[in-house]
Design a protein around this motif. Structure first.
Motif, PDB file in Angstrom:
ATOM      1  N   ALA A 153     -27.080  54.419  25.101  1.00 62.19           N
ATOM      2  CA  ALA A 153     -26.368  53.408  25.882  1.00 62.19           C
ATOM      3  C   ALA A 153     -25.237  52.791  25.062  1.00 62.19           C
ATOM      4  O   ALA A 153     -24.158  52.508  25.592  1.00 62.19           O
ATOM      5  CB  ALA A 153     -27.343  52.325  26.337  1.00 62.19           C
ATOM      6  N   THR A 201     -26.109  57.467  19.236  1.00 60.49           N
ATOM      7  CA  THR A 201     -24.840  56.859  19.638  1.00 60.49           C
ATOM      8  C   THR A 201     -23.753  57.914  19.828  1.00 60.49           C
ATOM      9  O   THR A 201     -22.934  57.815  20.750  1.00 60.49           O
ATOM     10  CB  THR A 201     -24.382  55.817  18.608  1.00 60.49           C
ATOM     11  OG1 THR A 201     -24.322  56.415  17.312  1.00 60.49           O
ATOM     12  CG2 THR A 201     -25.326  54.636  18.572  1.00 60.49           C
ATOM     13  N   LEU A 249     -32.949  53.562  30.583  1.00 61.09           N
ATOM     14  CA  LEU A 249     -32.335  53.400  29.266  1.00 61.09           C
ATOM     15  C   LEU A 249     -32.124  51.942  28.909  1.00 61.09           C
ATOM     16  O   LEU A 249     -32.153  51.566  27.734  1.00 61.09           O
ATOM     17  CB  LEU A 249     -30.996  54.148  29.213  1.00 61.09           C
ATOM     18  CG  LEU A 249     -31.071  55.674  29.361  1.00 61.09           C
ATOM     19  CD1 LEU A 249     -29.665  56.264  29.299  1.00 61.09           C
ATOM     20  CD2 LEU A 249     -31.954  56.287  28.287  1.00 61.09           C
ATOM     21  N   ASP A 250     -31.926  51.095  29.929  1.00 60.33           N
ATOM     22  CA  ASP A 250     -31.703  49.681  29.672  1.00 60.33           C
ATOM     23  C   ASP A 250     -32.983  48.972  29.232  1.00 60.33           C
ATOM     24  O   ASP A 250     -32.932  47.877  28.668  1.00 60.33           O
ATOM     25  CB  ASP A 250     -31.136  48.995  30.926  1.00 60.33           C
ATOM     26  CG  ASP A 250     -32.050  49.157  32.138  1.00 60.33           C
ATOM     27  OD1 ASP A 250     -32.725  50.199  32.229  1.00 60.33           O
ATOM     28  OD2 ASP A 250     -32.069  48.247  32.978  1.00 60.33           O
ATOM     29  N   PRO A 304     -27.145  54.367  33.928  1.00 55.67           N
ATOM     30  CA  PRO A 304     -28.157  54.453  32.868  1.00 55.67           C
ATOM     31  C   PRO A 304     -29.471  53.772  33.227  1.00 55.67           C
ATOM     32  O   PRO A 304     -30.539  54.198  32.799  1.00 55.67           O
ATOM     33  CB  PRO A 304     -27.480  53.744  31.685  1.00 55.67           C
ATOM     34  CG  PRO A 304     -26.020  53.849  31.974  1.00 55.67           C
ATOM     35  CD  PRO A 304     -25.895  53.773  33.460  1.00 55.67           C
ATOM     36  N   GLY A 356     -24.388  59.639  23.066  1.00 57.38           N
ATOM     37  CA  GLY A 356     -23.968  58.771  24.167  1.00 57.38           C
ATOM     38  C   GLY A 356     -22.472  58.814  24.375  1.00 57.38           C
ATOM     39  O   GLY A 356     -21.983  58.822  25.509  1.00 57.38           O
ATOM     40  N   GLY A 401     -22.144  60.516  27.706  1.00 59.48           N
ATOM     41  CA  GLY A 401     -22.405  59.349  28.537  1.00 59.48           C
ATOM     42  C   GLY A 401     -21.659  59.345  29.855  1.00 59.48           C
ATOM     43  O   GLY A 401     -22.115  58.745  30.825  1.00 59.48           O
ATOM     44  N   ILE A 419     -31.528  53.314  23.599  1.00 60.57           N
ATOM     45  CA  ILE A 419     -30.558  52.233  23.430  1.00 60.57           C
ATOM     46  C   ILE A 419     -29.330  52.717  22.666  1.00 60.57           C
ATOM     47  O   ILE A 419     -28.216  52.234  22.886  1.00 60.57           O
ATOM     48  CB  ILE A 419     -31.231  51.029  22.722  1.00 60.57           C
ATOM     49  CG1 ILE A 419     -30.403  49.769  22.932  1.00 60.57           C
ATOM     50  CG2 ILE A 419     -31.460  51.294  21.252  1.00 60.57           C
ATOM     51  CD1 ILE A 419     -30.348  49.269  24.344  1.00 60.57           C
ATOM     52  N   VAL A 453     -22.278  55.043  25.151  1.00 60.38           N
ATOM     53  CA  VAL A 453     -21.602  54.952  26.451  1.00 60.38           C
ATOM     54  C   VAL A 453     -20.697  53.717  26.494  1.00 60.38           C
ATOM     55  O   VAL A 453     -19.543  53.780  26.934  1.00 60.38           O
ATOM     56  CB  VAL A 453     -22.634  54.888  27.592  1.00 60.38           C
ATOM     57  CG1 VAL A 453     -21.935  54.651  28.933  1.00 60.38           C
ATOM     58  CG2 VAL A 453     -23.460  56.161  27.643  1.00 60.38           C
TER      59      VAL A 453
END
Length: 233
Positions: free
Chosen positions: A27, A146, A164-165, A159, A149, A153, A24, A30
């Motif tokens: 993501a 983060t 990843l979601d 993703p 990402g 990303g 997460i 990204v």
């Protein structure tokens, strides 16, 4: 008598959270890059804000050029639930110094709260050292995820293809199952009453208020039912 939990054991207890954060958090990086934030800005936001839902919402508000005041108030409201979580674990560390307790509360997240509550229910001798091992490991992993990402990303166009979601959902399910295992065994009726109260109140409140208010309201109602059933036993 059980030995007190150590910093290293806290780091180990944080591993399920770390695995969820890597997905997460990536993501999040990204999304942040997609709204025009630099890698440095994304890293700084993770250091200072350190809240998955808050950072996603913050990026959404930035993308529509929302006023600064509305951004601050929204992030504050979203994170208000942490006040309740901190209160519920405060008694465990009441003998620690003020700055140690501030450090614990500042890095407490939904996930680390789930882990520490599980240990408390298991009657484990939770220590400030263990809590720092848990919190700092999760904190550092979120920052790294983060930033990664934001850096890489752009090479992942979909993703969801890599799951990843679903990373955060899977992590919460795992933590939830560990957390309710003991209460369900020891106080099945009381635990079911609390869970049903939270579920129903959350559904009702979601229809008449914002998601943040609904979560806080459902939590308070669940706490009320928990206190009432505990006193009646």
């Amino acid at each position: 008598m059980a030995k007190e939990l150590t910093f290293k054991q806290g780091m180990k207890a944080s591993l399920p959270t770390v695995l969820g954060y890597m997905g997460i958090g990536f993501a999040m990086g990204v999304v942040g890059k997609g709204v025009g934030l630099s890698v440095w800005a994304i890293g700084l936001m993770s250091i200072l804000v350190y809240g998955g839902s808050s950072q996603f919402i913050l990026c959404g508000l930035l993308s529509i050029h929302a006023p600064l005041l509305s951004i601050v108030l929204t992030v504050f409201l979203v994170n208000l639930r942490h006040f309740l979580m901190s209160l519920s674990v405060a008694q465990t560390f009441k003998n620690e110094g003020l700055f140690i307790r501030i450090g614990i509360g500042s890095l407490l997240t939904d996930e680390s709260y789930g882990v520490v509550i599980t240990e408390i229910l298991r009657k484990q001798p939770v220590t400030a050292s263990w809590m720092y091992g848990l919190n700092l490991t999760a904190y550092i992993s979120w920052i790294i995820a983060t930033i990664l990402g934001a850096l890489f990303g752009g090479f992942i166009t979909d993703p969801a293809k890599y799951g990843l979601d679903f990373a955060l959902v899977a992590m919460f399910l795992g933590l939830f199952l560990f957390q309710v295992e003991i209460p369900l065994k020891k106080q099945t009726k009381s635990t079911v009453q609390i869970l049903v109260t939270i579920l129903i109140s959350l559904i009702v409140l979601m229809r008449i208020s914002t998601a943040e208010i609904a979560v806080l309201g459902a939590t308070l109602l669940g706490c009320l039912i928990g206190v009432m059933t505990h006193e009646s036993e």
